[in-house]
Design a protein around this motif. Structure first.
Motif, PDB file in Angstrom:
ATOM      1  N   PHE A 322     -10.876  26.568   1.503  1.00  0.00           N
ATOM      2  CA  PHE A 322      -9.850  25.869   0.724  1.00  0.00           C
ATOM      3  C   PHE A 322     -10.314  24.478   0.282  1.00  0.00           C
ATOM      4  CE2 PHE A 322      -5.985  23.164   0.665  1.00  0.00           C
ATOM      5  CZ  PHE A 322      -5.286  23.808  -0.345  1.00  0.00           C
ATOM      6  N   LEU A 323     -10.857  23.684   1.214  1.00  0.00           N
ATOM      7  CA  LEU A 323     -11.229  22.298   0.906  1.00  0.00           C
ATOM      8  C   LEU A 323     -12.386  22.240  -0.093  1.00  0.00           C
ATOM      9  CD1 LEU A 323     -10.953  20.654   4.453  1.00  0.00           C
ATOM     10  CD2 LEU A 323      -9.318  20.554   2.561  1.00  0.00           C
ATOM     11  N   SER A 324     -13.348  23.167   0.022  1.00  0.00           N
ATOM     12  CA  SER A 324     -14.480  23.171  -0.922  1.00  0.00           C
ATOM     13  C   SER A 324     -14.013  23.438  -2.339  1.00  0.00           C
ATOM     14  CB  SER A 324     -15.507  24.232  -0.508  1.00  0.00           C
ATOM     15  OG  SER A 324     -16.122  23.890   0.702  1.00  0.00           O
ATOM     16  N   ARG A 325     -13.062  24.324  -2.488  1.00  0.00           N
ATOM     17  CA  ARG A 325     -12.565  24.645  -3.830  1.00  0.00           C
ATOM     18  C   ARG A 325     -11.719  23.512  -4.392  1.00  0.00           C
ATOM     19  NH1 ARG A 325     -11.608  31.061  -2.522  1.00  0.00           N
ATOM     20  NH2 ARG A 325     -13.622  31.749  -3.328  1.00  0.00           N
ATOM     21  N   LEU A 326     -11.013  22.803  -3.535  1.00  0.00           N
ATOM     22  CA  LEU A 326     -10.293  21.609  -4.007  1.00  0.00           C
ATOM     23  C   LEU A 326     -11.282  20.560  -4.504  1.00  0.00           C
ATOM     24  CD1 LEU A 326      -7.387  20.959  -1.449  1.00  0.00           C
ATOM     25  CD2 LEU A 326      -7.321  22.210  -3.607  1.00  0.00           C
ATOM     26  N   GLN A 327     -12.383  20.398  -3.771  1.00  0.00           N
ATOM     27  CA  GLN A 327     -13.403  19.429  -4.191  1.00  0.00           C
ATOM     28  C   GLN A 327     -14.025  19.831  -5.525  1.00  0.00           C
ATOM     29  OE1 GLN A 327     -16.022  19.311  -0.809  1.00  0.00           O
ATOM     30  NE2 GLN A 327     -14.808  17.748   0.252  1.00  0.00           N
ATOM     31  N   LEU A 328     -14.275  21.128  -5.712  1.00  0.00           N
ATOM     32  CA  LEU A 328     -14.814  21.601  -6.992  1.00  0.00           C
ATOM     33  C   LEU A 328     -13.842  21.304  -8.129  1.00  0.00           C
ATOM     34  CD1 LEU A 328     -16.518  25.086  -6.443  1.00  0.00           C
ATOM     35  CD2 LEU A 328     -17.538  23.011  -7.359  1.00  0.00           C
ATOM     36  N   ALA A 329     -12.562  21.514  -7.882  1.00  0.00           N
ATOM     37  CA  ALA A 329     -11.547  21.241  -8.903  1.00  0.00           C
ATOM     38  C   ALA A 329     -11.539  19.762  -9.267  1.00  0.00           C
ATOM     39  CB  ALA A 329     -10.172  21.675  -8.403  1.00  0.00           C
ATOM     40  N   GLN A 330     -11.664  18.892  -8.263  1.00  0.00           N
ATOM     41  CA  GLN A 330     -11.666  17.449  -8.535  1.00  0.00           C
ATOM     42  C   GLN A 330     -12.950  17.017  -9.236  1.00  0.00           C
ATOM     43  OE1 GLN A 330     -10.493  15.951  -4.478  1.00  0.00           O
ATOM     44  NE2 GLN A 330      -8.817  15.014  -5.619  1.00  0.00           N
ATOM     45  N   GLU A 331     -14.082  17.657  -8.902  1.00  0.00           N
ATOM     46  CA  GLU A 331     -15.342  17.364  -9.607  1.00  0.00           C
ATOM     47  C   GLU A 331     -15.221  17.751 -11.082  1.00  0.00           C
ATOM     48  OE1 GLU A 331     -18.123  15.901  -9.000  1.00  0.00           O
ATOM     49  OE2 GLU A 331     -18.189  15.678  -6.827  1.00  0.00           O
ATOM     50  N   ALA A 332     -14.628  18.917 -11.337  1.00  0.00           N
ATOM     51  CA  ALA A 332     -14.434  19.349 -12.727  1.00  0.00           C
ATOM     52  C   ALA A 332     -13.507  18.396 -13.469  1.00  0.00           C
ATOM     53  CB  ALA A 332     -13.869  20.770 -12.758  1.00  0.00           C
ATOM     54  N   ALA A 333     -12.473  17.909 -12.770  1.00  0.00           N
ATOM     55  CA  ALA A 333     -11.557  16.944 -13.389  1.00  0.00           C
ATOM     56  C   ALA A 333     -12.279  15.641 -13.708  1.00  0.00           C
ATOM     57  CB  ALA A 333     -10.374  16.680 -12.452  1.00  0.00           C
ATOM     58  N   ARG A 334     -13.230  15.265 -12.857  1.00  0.00           N
ATOM     59  CA  ARG A 334     -14.018  14.048 -13.112  1.00  0.00           C
ATOM     60  C   ARG A 334     -14.897  14.223 -14.353  1.00  0.00           C
ATOM     61  NH1 ARG A 334     -14.215   8.872 -13.595  1.00  0.00           N
ATOM     62  NH2 ARG A 334     -16.325   8.030 -13.400  1.00  0.00           N
ATOM     63  N   VAL A 335     -15.486  15.420 -14.508  1.00  0.00           N
ATOM     64  CA  VAL A 335     -16.303  15.687 -15.704  1.00  0.00           C
ATOM     65  C   VAL A 335     -15.428  15.608 -16.952  1.00  0.00           C
ATOM     66  CG1 VAL A 335     -17.814  17.338 -16.856  1.00  0.00           C
ATOM     67  CG2 VAL A 335     -17.878  17.137 -14.369  1.00  0.00           C
ATOM     68  N   GLU A 336     -14.240  16.199 -16.876  1.00  0.00           N
ATOM     69  CA  GLU A 336     -13.307  16.125 -18.009  1.00  0.00           C
ATOM     70  C   GLU A 336     -12.958  14.677 -18.335  1.00  0.00           C
ATOM     71  OE1 GLU A 336      -9.466  15.286 -19.678  1.00  0.00           O
ATOM     72  OE2 GLU A 336      -9.689  15.351 -17.495  1.00  0.00           O
ATOM     73  N   ASP A 337     -12.787  13.864 -17.314  1.00  0.00           N
ATOM     74  CA  ASP A 337     -12.414  12.460 -17.482  1.00  0.00           C
ATOM     75  C   ASP A 337     -13.491  11.682 -18.243  1.00  0.00           C
ATOM     76  OD1 ASP A 337     -10.471  10.420 -16.948  1.00  0.00           O
ATOM     77  OD2 ASP A 337     -11.835   9.578 -15.469  1.00  0.00           O
ATOM     78  N   VAL A 338     -14.758  11.860 -17.847  1.00  0.00           N
ATOM     79  CA  VAL A 338     -15.835  11.092 -18.492  1.00  0.00           C
ATOM     80  C   VAL A 338     -16.107  11.613 -19.905  1.00  0.00           C
ATOM     81  CG1 VAL A 338     -16.939  10.292 -16.374  1.00  0.00           C
ATOM     82  CG2 VAL A 338     -17.559  12.528 -17.289  1.00  0.00           C
ATOM     83  N   TYR A 339     -15.973  12.923 -20.122  1.00  0.00           N
ATOM     84  CA  TYR A 339     -16.170  13.444 -21.481  1.00  0.00           C
ATOM     85  C   TYR A 339     -15.024  13.004 -22.409  1.00  0.00           C
ATOM     86  CZ  TYR A 339     -20.367  16.293 -21.009  1.00  0.00           C
ATOM     87  OH  TYR A 339     -21.672  16.705 -20.866  1.00  0.00           O
ATOM     88  N   SER A 340     -13.836  12.833 -21.866  1.00  0.00           N
ATOM     89  CA  SER A 340     -12.726  12.307 -22.677  1.00  0.00           C
ATOM     90  C   SER A 340     -13.031  10.890 -23.134  1.00  0.00           C
ATOM     91  CB  SER A 340     -11.426  12.326 -21.868  1.00  0.00           C
ATOM     92  OG  SER A 340     -11.005  13.641 -21.630  1.00  0.00           O
ATOM     93  N   LEU A 341     -13.638  10.098 -22.241  1.00  0.00           N
ATOM     94  CA  LEU A 341     -14.022   8.727 -22.596  1.00  0.00           C
ATOM     95  C   LEU A 341     -15.100   8.734 -23.680  1.00  0.00           C
ATOM     96  CD1 LEU A 341     -13.797   5.683 -22.052  1.00  0.00           C
ATOM     97  CD2 LEU A 341     -15.524   5.965 -20.243  1.00  0.00           C
ATOM     98  N   VAL A 342     -16.069   9.643 -23.561  1.00  0.00           N
ATOM     99  CA  VAL A 342     -17.119   9.752 -24.587  1.00  0.00           C
ATOM    100  C   VAL A 342     -16.500  10.137 -25.932  1.00  0.00           C
ATOM    101  CG1 VAL A 342     -19.222  10.960 -25.285  1.00  0.00           C
ATOM    102  CG2 VAL A 342     -18.870  10.367 -22.884  1.00  0.00           C
ATOM    103  N   HIS A 343     -15.572  11.070 -25.906  1.00  0.00           N
ATOM    104  CA  HIS A 343     -14.930  11.507 -27.147  1.00  0.00           C
ATOM    105  C   HIS A 343     -14.160  10.358 -27.796  1.00  0.00           C
ATOM    106  CE1 HIS A 343     -11.788  13.688 -29.580  1.00  0.00           C
ATOM    107  NE2 HIS A 343     -12.902  14.224 -30.025  1.00  0.00           N
ATOM    108  N   GLN A 344     -13.472   9.561 -26.998  1.00  0.00           N
ATOM    109  CA  GLN A 344     -12.781   8.386 -27.538  1.00  0.00           C
ATOM    110  C   GLN A 344     -13.770   7.425 -28.183  1.00  0.00           C
ATOM    111  OE1 GLN A 344     -10.414   6.556 -24.455  1.00  0.00           O
ATOM    112  NE2 GLN A 344      -9.378   8.475 -23.943  1.00  0.00           N
ATOM    113  N   THR A 345     -14.920   7.233 -27.523  1.00  0.00           N
ATOM    114  CA  THR A 345     -15.949   6.324 -28.055  1.00  0.00           C
ATOM    115  C   THR A 345     -16.517   6.851 -29.363  1.00  0.00           C
ATOM    116  OG1 THR A 345     -16.527   5.816 -25.759  1.00  0.00           O
ATOM    117  CG2 THR A 345     -18.048   5.060 -27.457  1.00  0.00           C
ATOM    118  N   MET A 346     -16.735   8.167 -29.433  1.00  0.00           N
ATOM    119  CA  MET A 346     -17.320   8.765 -30.638  1.00  0.00           C
ATOM    120  C   MET A 346     -16.365   8.735 -31.827  1.00  0.00           C
ATOM    121  SD  MET A 346     -19.466  12.102 -29.359  1.00  0.00           S
ATOM    122  CE  MET A 346     -21.079  11.948 -28.585  1.00  0.00           C
ATOM    123  N   THR A 347     -15.079   8.642 -31.570  1.00  0.00           N
ATOM    124  CA  THR A 347     -14.098   8.649 -32.668  1.00  0.00           C
ATOM    125  C   THR A 347     -13.673   7.248 -33.079  1.00  0.00           C
ATOM    126  OG1 THR A 347     -12.369   8.994 -30.997  1.00  0.00           O
ATOM    127  CG2 THR A 347     -13.187  10.943 -32.144  1.00  0.00           C
TER     128      THR A 347
END
Length: 683
Positions: A322-347
């Motif tokens: 259970f805990l490993s999969r929660l960590q994976l979900a949070q890692e994926a959310a972190r990737v989404e967070d930084v790519y959202s920032l890049v997209h804002q910068t590119m626009t």
């Protein structure tokens, strides 16, 4: 010559064969110097770079035609000529637009730089394509005549005697235009970058131009720029160091742990190179080196590092608890967070029209894709893992409290974690959101013609979407009459924060190619000296009548009034260049003394120079002296602070006479025998 790079079907080179493009050429002196890629090797990447160079040249030609037509349009008053020129301008502008579109498509060919293993057939791990940068192109540069003229004019030496060194530098510049896509290519660029420090010190005075233009093309638009400033050359090479790191990172096999670690390191170093360029160079004439563009590139590299960290997590974690999969979900959310920032910068306005549309689209797609993955792994954690026991509950409760941005509506946390039905309901809500985000990512992907041609990205998105749909069908029950709620967003968290690694210039040690001109402490472009004087000395009863200090070159620290040296015309502050025809610019104190002592009754002939503005002898700064043993280079401006780390053979000569001796404040005639300093010896 080694065999050329082997290419995989999708255009990515194999990991071990790229070094085949690096070949060594024996110079006439017997030494070897690293060379760039074989320009005739027909690899996918070399073909891409050749197309880039061709388009850059065509853009340059069209822009010159447009400039000429615009000048004629403004200058003429003939109505018929104006109409003809206006028609020609429309053709030129149309051609420019087509060329820029072709270059944009070239910059979007990210699959050429990828490794041939995107999908791992033995697991569910999928490698999404990364965004690499193409190298900036530059024109050939002939420095032979300008440097020979400067050597003759400034240093008083025969320029023809330094043709070998000048040609060696030009060969190094030619080689760095086509670096191989590995560590050898990076070392080649670093070597040239470090040599530019010596070139700057030797041949670029602060208030005079060498008359040489450095031509470089914009990495993304192909628009040519040229400047006389050597800083433009340095900045462009530094940009290519960062770009080459992106290509090395993109080509790694990210289905393996070593490949992921190498990709993380490469993208972190790319971010460091672009960040260093942003902080230390300003007023760049090309858009790719503007502050806004470099800021975008730094953020893009950091996001790609974060993506690799997520992929690393999928390999390292068992993914069953259970805990490993929660960590994976949070890692994926972190990737989404930084790519959202890049997209804002590119626009943003200053970047939007410059960055390829395919890049902006891919970043947006990745943002939605990883948000979907975060919800998918949250659902898997809730639905596939058994309910928490009383012993497991405290640890799971602690993790779950920090998991969502806002706590989900419904029962208490204990009921939610220990009741399988409640877990299924929340998991179903997460899957619903995951499917929506997958579909949004596929919709955005379909808007870009270039990305639609990228089969691997389509494959990645389809695979993830079908996986979420299958999981939703698996947990969906026919008797579910409740309305599936809206799952809260997942709090982004990472166990490995990306590091921006600044370039380590000291890792590539270089020797000043123009070492024979003499120590940089004296023989530099910023220093001026009076014409060299030839002096004939005879030893008197009390010796030559002067005191010497220092090494390379040896300084005349004091002249005894009425002595042989004074009568011959030697002055305090003179530097000894040669003794009886032997060059002494690099000689140690003891070596010069030995040459002087070996003279007979016929005397000795020495050549000396005096720096303009010299006010007597100066002592060596203790800090500089301490650094000389390690080869330090002291420079005041920010861009050259990193040179203090260099450790080349010639660096120990860059010792600056920075503090006046207390005794030097007296006039030459006021230096008695007893006033000789600790480091001075009377001869």
């Amino acid at each position: 010559m080694m065999p050329p790079e082997e290419e995989s079907p999708d255009g990515g080179g194999t990991g071990d064969k790229d070094s085949g493009l690096v070949f060594l050429q024996a110079l006439k002196s017997g030494s070897t110097r690293k060379q760039g890629c074989d320009p005739f090797a027909q690899t996918q990447r070399s073909k891409l770079q050749h197309r880039r160079a061709r388009i850059n040249q065509q853009i340059n030609k069209e822009m010159r035609m447009r400039a000429g037509a615009e000048n004629l349009f403004r200058a003429t008053s003939n109505h018929k000529v104006k109409e003809t020129v206006a028609l020609e301008l429309s053709y030129v502008n149309s051609n420019l637009q087509l060329l820029k579109e072709e270059l944009e498509e070239l910059n979007s060919s990210v699959d050429v730089y990828q490794n041939d293993r995107f999908l791992s057939s033995s697991s569910e791990s999928i490698s999404v394509p990364m965004i690499p940068l193409g190298l900036k192109e530059t024109k050939e540069l002939d420095l032979l005549a300008p440097l020979k003229d400067f050597i003759s004019e400034h240093y008083g030496e025969e320029g023809i005697l330094f043709e070998k060194e000048i040609k060696e530098f030009m060969e190094l510049r030619q080689a760095m235009r086509t670096p191989s896509r590995n560590e050898a290519g990076l070392e080649l660029l670093m070597e040239y970058y470090n040599q530019l420090y010596f070139l700057d010190s030797r041949f670029f005075p602060p208030n005079k131009s060498l008359g040489v233009f450095f031509h470089w093309y914009d990495s993304l638009t192909g628009v040519p720029s040229h400047q006389r400033a050597l800083a433009f050359e340095k900045g462009s090479v530094l940009f290519n160091i960062g770009a080459l790191h992106t290509q090395i990172g993109a080509r790694q096999d990210r289905a393996s742990l070593p490949g992921l670690n190498q990709a993380i390191d490469a993208f972190q170093k790319a971010a460091g190179a672009f960040n260093y360029l942003k902080e230390n160079f300003s007023n760049a004439p090309s858009l790719d080196m503007s502050s806004a563009s470099l800021n975008m590139l730094v953020r893009l590299m950091v996001a790609q590092v974060q993506e690799c960290v997520f992929e690393k997590m999928t390999l390292l974690r068992a993914q069953h608890d259970f805990l490993s999969r929660l960590q994976l979900a949070q890692e994926a959310a972190r990737v989404e967070d930084v790519y959202s920032l890049v997209h804002q910068t590119m626009t943003q306005p200053h970047v939007k029209d410059y960055v390829p549309f395919s890049w902006t689209t891919m970043v947006h797609v990745k943002s939605e894709h990883f948000k979907a993955l975060s919800h998918y792994f949250a659902a898997v954690a809730l639905c596939d893992c058994p309910a928490a026991s009383d012993a497991e509950f405290p640890e799971q409760e602690k993790a779950f409290i920090q998991f969502h941005v806002t706590m989900p509506d419904g029962p208490s946390l204990r009921v939610l974690l220990q009741d399988p039905e409640e877990r299924r309901k929340l998991g179903k809500a997460h899957l619903k959101k995951a499917i929506m985000k997958h579909e949004e990512a596929m919709r955005i992907h379909g808007l870009c013609k270039i990305l639609r041609k990228m089969d691997i990205l389509q494959e990645v998105l389809s695979f993830a979407h079908k996986r979420s749909l299958n999981k939703y069908s698996e947990i969906d029950h026919e008797e579910d009459f409740f309305e599936t709620g809206d799952a809260p967003d997942i709090h982004p968290k990472t166990h490995q924060k990306p590091e921006i690694k600044s370039p380590n210039f000291s890792q590539v040690k270089v020797t000043d190619l123009f070492h024979r001109l003499g120590p940089l402490s004296v023989f530099s472009a910023k220093n001026k000296w009076y014409p060299a004087r030839r002096v004939h000395l005879r030893r008197g009863e009390n010796g030559f009548g002067f005191t010497l200090r220092g090494d390379s070159p040896v300084l005349i620290a004091g002249v005894i009034p009425g002595g042989c040296a004074a009568e011959a015309g030697l002055k305090e502050g003179d530097y000894i260049m040669s003794v009886n025809g032997k060059d002494c610019k690099w000689s140690k104190h003891a070596e010069v003394v030995q040459l002087l002592k070996s003279t007979g009754e016929e005397g000795v002939e020495i050549i000396v120079i005096t720096l303009q503005g010299s006010e007597g002898p100066k002592t060596v700064d203790k800090k500089a002296a301490a650094m000389s043993s390690g080869g330090g280079v002291l420079k005041s401006n920010k861009e050259n602070n990193r040179k203090s780390l260099m450790n080349s053979k010639s660096a120990s000569t860059l010792l600056v006479w920075s503090k006046k001796s207390k005794r030097s404040k007296k006039s030459t005639y006021g230096v008695p025998f007893t006033a000789v300093g600790d480091n001075e010896v009377m001869y």
